[in-house]
Design an enzyme around this catalytic site. Sequence first.
Site, short mmCIF file in Angstrom:
data_model
loop_
_atom_site.label_atom_id
_atom_site.label_comp_id
_atom_site.label_asym_id
_atom_site.label_seq_id
_atom_site.Cartn_x
_atom_site.Cartn_y
_atom_site.Cartn_z
CG HIS A 99 -1.75 -0.99 1.62
ND1 HIS A 99 -1.32 -2.13 2.23
CD2 HIS A 99 -3.09 -1.10 1.49
CE1 HIS A 99 -2.37 -2.92 2.45
NE2 HIS A 99 -3.45 -2.32 2.01
CG ASP A 102 1.79 -0.97 3.37
OD1 ASP A 102 0.98 -0.60 4.22
OD2 ASP A 102 1.54 -1.83 2.50
C1 XLS Z 1 -7.41 -6.49 4.95
C2 XLS Z 1 -7.01 -6.76 3.59
C3 XLS Z 1 -5.86 -5.91 3.08
C4 XLS Z 1 -5.82 -5.98 1.59
C5 XLS Z 1 -5.09 -4.87 0.93
O1 XLS Z 1 -8.16 -7.21 5.57
O2 XLS Z 1 -6.71 -8.12 3.45
O3 XLS Z 1 -4.68 -6.31 3.67
O4 XLS Z 1 -5.27 -7.18 1.17
O5 XLS Z 1 -5.61 -3.63 1.23
#
Ligand code: XLS
Length: 435
Positions: A99, A102
């Site tokens: 993301h 991140d």
């Molecule tokens: C959260 C989601 C997130 C997605 C990406 O529950 O799994 O991690 O994979 O935004």
Amino acid sequence: MTAPFFTQKDPIKYRKGKGLSYRWYDPDKVVLGKRMEEQLRFAVCYWHSFTWPGGDAFGGETFNRPWMHTADEMEGARQKADVAFEMFDLLGVPFFAFHDRDIAPEGASLAESNRNVREIGELFAKKMEKSKVRLLWGTANLFSNRRYMAGAATNPDPEVFAYAAAQVKNVLDLTNELGGANYVLWGGREGYETLLNTDMKRELNQLGRFLNMVVEHKNKIGFKGTILIEPKPKEPTKHQYDFDVASIFGMLKQFGLENEVKINIEQNHAILAGHTFEHELALATALGIFGSIDINRGDYLLGWDTDQFAMNIPEMALACYYIFRAGGFTTGGFNFDAKIRRQSIEPDDLLEAHVASMDACARGLLIAEKMIKDATLDTFVEDRYAGWGGKEGKAILAGKRSLDDLSDYVLKKKLDPQPKSGKQEYLERLLNEYL
Ligand code: XLS
Ligand code: NI
Ligand code: NI
């Protein structure tokens, strides 16, 4: 300097070398016509591995990662990138995923946040020249900042919608420049807490417009990857619009996007929706919208997203059976949307987790190969529906029979169809034979 961070120094190989090694994941072994590495397309996720501090609802940080405690946050982001690439190279994984929030800290304005993301993106591009790792997907975090508390695309305020759109543009552009294979949308806050303050029809239309804008931008910049939506029934939102594969398919149809967007299925989200993982995989395949996987494992005793590393071999075997009998991945892959437990505080616990889960997936693939080649299961299912290959069966499906026709047919032939055994226990024994 944070890197080298791990005590493991040698790249992890299949059954050789010092320290950790793969017992089952042999990247070059050909399984079902492709090298294991190309079949499984593993990705390390940036968020759980490098940005999560080990907190839970009752306690804070347990990991004490040095890059989370630098005076200058951008310096921390650069150190984090060093450790991330150290891990990608040690594991020899072909992909990673991130993301925007991140990889770089949010700034005081969108312009500053975008610059931060871009700067780390350029660092990635440099590091990718020396590493074999590629980008499986990028995504925008449209859920952590308080501006998104009432949703991003589904927010009652169009300025929040615009802000989310601007964030997606920045990450989609970066994903494109880094040669990403996909772009993911997960709508953690696209839903509602109470209908008392919610206009659901309006929110669904906003979401449809947002998705269409993402596809329009993808076409405009010539992004070759796949746009993926990741279903999840709840958490953080109580009622989430992208609940499961079936509800997303309905939404895509409504907004004319069923040929443009595919699905990123997560094991833990499937079971939170009250489905099995294989149900979601098989349905997405049947509807022609299977895209990629967030591989992890939910706890069947807990009603939330524990995101544990997938370790259960029988479950992986069944999942792999449904993925690979349908042809496997095109642009997708197995992304480890999984986090080590908060007591796993040694740096190398991160490596252990990935190695163990990659081995579990590899075993799943090898078992699935036996099941697919042997074809006993497939043949059983085919035989079960054999009647539909007959004259009447074909005519019904081709739309050549009406209720009147079928009523005449049954009465004239004095039909009295007899039930046949579904043989579930026989099939379960058969499954156990492959394990
Ligand atoms: C959260 C989601 C997130 C997605 C990406 O529950 O799994 O991690 O994979 O935004
Ligand atoms: Ni996920
Ligand atoms: Ni999850």
